[in-house]
Design an enzyme around this catalytic site. Structure first.
Site, PDB file in Angstrom:
ATOM      1  CG  ASN A   7     -15.542  11.990  30.777  1.00 36.44           C
ATOM      2  OD1 ASN A   7     -16.237  12.676  31.514  1.00 36.44           O
ATOM      3  ND2 ASN A   7     -14.465  11.372  31.206  1.00 36.44           N
ATOM      4  CG  HIS A  10     -15.897  18.608  32.227  1.00 37.24           C
ATOM      5  ND1 HIS A  10     -15.271  18.807  33.432  1.00 37.24           N
ATOM      6  CD2 HIS A  10     -14.955  18.113  31.401  1.00 37.24           C
ATOM      7  CE1 HIS A  10     -14.004  18.459  33.332  1.00 37.24           C
ATOM      8  NE2 HIS A  10     -13.787  18.029  32.108  1.00 37.24           N
ATOM      9  CG  HIS A  43     -12.942  10.036  37.074  1.00 38.86           C
ATOM     10  ND1 HIS A  43     -11.763  10.691  36.807  1.00 38.86           N
ATOM     11  CD2 HIS A  43     -12.697   9.291  38.179  1.00 38.86           C
ATOM     12  CE1 HIS A  43     -10.850  10.358  37.710  1.00 38.86           C
ATOM     13  NE2 HIS A  43     -11.408   9.516  38.567  1.00 38.86           N
ATOM     14  NE  ARG A  45     -10.866  13.837  40.536  1.00 33.26           N
ATOM     15  CZ  ARG A  45      -9.782  13.877  39.756  1.00 33.26           C
ATOM     16  NH1 ARG A  45      -9.901  13.844  38.450  1.00 33.26           N
ATOM     17  NH2 ARG A  45      -8.586  13.958  40.280  1.00 33.26           N
ATOM     18  NE  ARG A  49     -11.754  17.249  41.587  1.00 32.55           N
ATOM     19  CZ  ARG A  49     -10.488  17.323  41.161  1.00 32.55           C
ATOM     20  NH1 ARG A  49     -10.234  17.752  39.953  1.00 32.55           N
ATOM     21  NH2 ARG A  49      -9.499  16.987  41.941  1.00 32.55           N
ATOM     22  CD  GLU A  70     -12.406   8.228  32.968  1.00 32.41           C
ATOM     23  OE1 GLU A  70     -12.037   9.107  33.769  1.00 32.41           O
ATOM     24  OE2 GLU A  70     -12.494   8.420  31.756  1.00 32.41           O
ATOM     25  CB  THR A 100      -8.513  16.906  34.168  1.00 32.66           C
ATOM     26  OG1 THR A 100      -8.956  15.738  33.482  1.00 32.66           O
ATOM     27  CG2 THR A 100      -7.349  17.511  33.380  1.00 32.66           C
ATOM     28  CB  THR A 101      -6.901  11.914  34.585  1.00 27.64           C
ATOM     29  OG1 THR A 101      -8.202  11.779  35.123  1.00 27.64           O
ATOM     30  CG2 THR A 101      -6.072  10.721  34.944  1.00 27.64           C
ATOM     31  CD  GLU A 151      -9.283   6.266  28.171  1.00 28.21           C
ATOM     32  OE1 GLU A 151     -10.052   5.631  28.921  1.00 28.21           O
ATOM     33  OE2 GLU A 151      -9.347   7.500  28.019  1.00 28.21           O
ATOM     34  CG  HIS A 191      -6.427  13.588  29.138  1.00 26.69           C
ATOM     35  ND1 HIS A 191      -5.861  14.828  29.072  1.00 26.69           N
ATOM     36  CD2 HIS A 191      -7.003  13.496  30.356  1.00 26.69           C
ATOM     37  CE1 HIS A 191      -6.055  15.452  30.203  1.00 26.69           C
ATOM     38  NE2 HIS A 191      -6.748  14.673  31.005  1.00 26.69           N
ATOM     39  N   GLY A 213     -14.417  14.193  26.604  1.00 26.97           N
ATOM     40  CA  GLY A 213     -15.295  14.892  27.539  1.00 26.97           C
ATOM     41  C   GLY A 213     -15.320  16.383  27.347  1.00 26.97           C
TER      42      GLY A 213
END
Ligand code: PXP
Length: 236
Positions: A7, A10, A43, A45, A49, A70, A100-101, A151, A191, A213
């Site tokens: 991921n 970042h 992801h 968003r 961001r 994502e 984060t999620t 997931e 995660h 990630g």
């Protein structure tokens, strides 16, 4: 065999800190693939961001393994997914205020809204994964409404306050993976996985892809993406 999808959000977070062009998550994706990652996850968003629309469109052209987008199941995101046509969409919950999620998507609670989204994506040959809490009822609901993958949220395992709590959560993840596999779902997880806690999760029967990630990008900042990915692959 358990595989790794990196991921790259970042990397975009660092870029957005200065609002310029570097580091480019597209470059990070190339390096991660060359080091052996089997997938790239990003992801997009709602608040943009980190990952930007431009990143997703370029990644679609440059990723040579597979691109996992994502996203929250909003009208805007579904429209982008249908335009980009990634290999897979992973549906995640999204809250503006979160860093984060923080948990899985509440499948049973939002079943009716999800059915149409999943149908639309699958009609367009996009695989659909639901990011869910490790809960058998949620897994059954995911299978019922047409997801191809799940997931499993590993945040509870990763943030466990002690070894015993981590072991208990690992047992839950194993039971969920077995149940999901019996329902014909392909199982991914992610995660909070890092260099210290990844191996037991990688060893779960029928585990497919781990989406990792933060720990990889954090290590890449110090030792480079190539080493960071190879070290993670060795542990997986
Ligand atoms: N899977 C999902 C669905 C996520 O939302 C995230 C965080 O962006 C990850 C995996 C990766 O988590 P981490 O950055 O903690 O490795």
């Amino acid at each position: 065999m358990t595989t790794l999808a990196v991921n790259i959000d970042h990397v975009a977070t660092i870029r957005q800190a200065r609002g310029g062009r570097e580091p480019d998550p597209v470059h990070a994706a190339v390096l991660a693939e060359l080091a052996g990652a089997r997938g790239i996850t990003a992801h997009l968003r709602e608040d943009r961001r980190h990952i930007q629309d431009r990143d997703i469109y370029i990644l679609k052209q440059t990723v040579s393994t597979h691109l996992n987008l994502e996203m929250a199941p909003t009208t805007e995101m579904v429209k982008i997914a249908l335009d980009v046509l990634p290999y897979m969409v992973t549906i995640v919950p999204e809250k503006r205020e979160e860093r984060t999620t923080e948990e899985g998507y509440p499948v049973r609670e939002k079943e009716r809204e999800l059915v149409k989204t999943i149908e639309t994506l699958r009609e367009n040959h996009i695989l659909v994964s639901l990011f869910i809490n490790p809960d058998i009822a949620e897994i059954r609901a995911a299978a019922k409404i047409g997801a191809t993958h799940i997931e499993l949220y590993t945040g509870t395992y990763s943030n466990a306050p002690n070894r015993r709590a981590a072991d208990d959560e690992l047992e839950t993840l194993k039971a969920c993976a077995m149940a999901a596999s019996k329902l014909g779902l392909i199982i991914n997880a992610g995660h909070g996985l890092n260099y210290h806690n990844v191996s037991p999760v990688a060893g779960i029967d029928n585990m497919g892809e781990l989406n990792i990630g933060h720990s990889i990008v954090a290590r890449a900042a110090l030792v480079g993406m190539d080493s960071a990915v190879r070290e993670m692959l060795a542990l997986i």
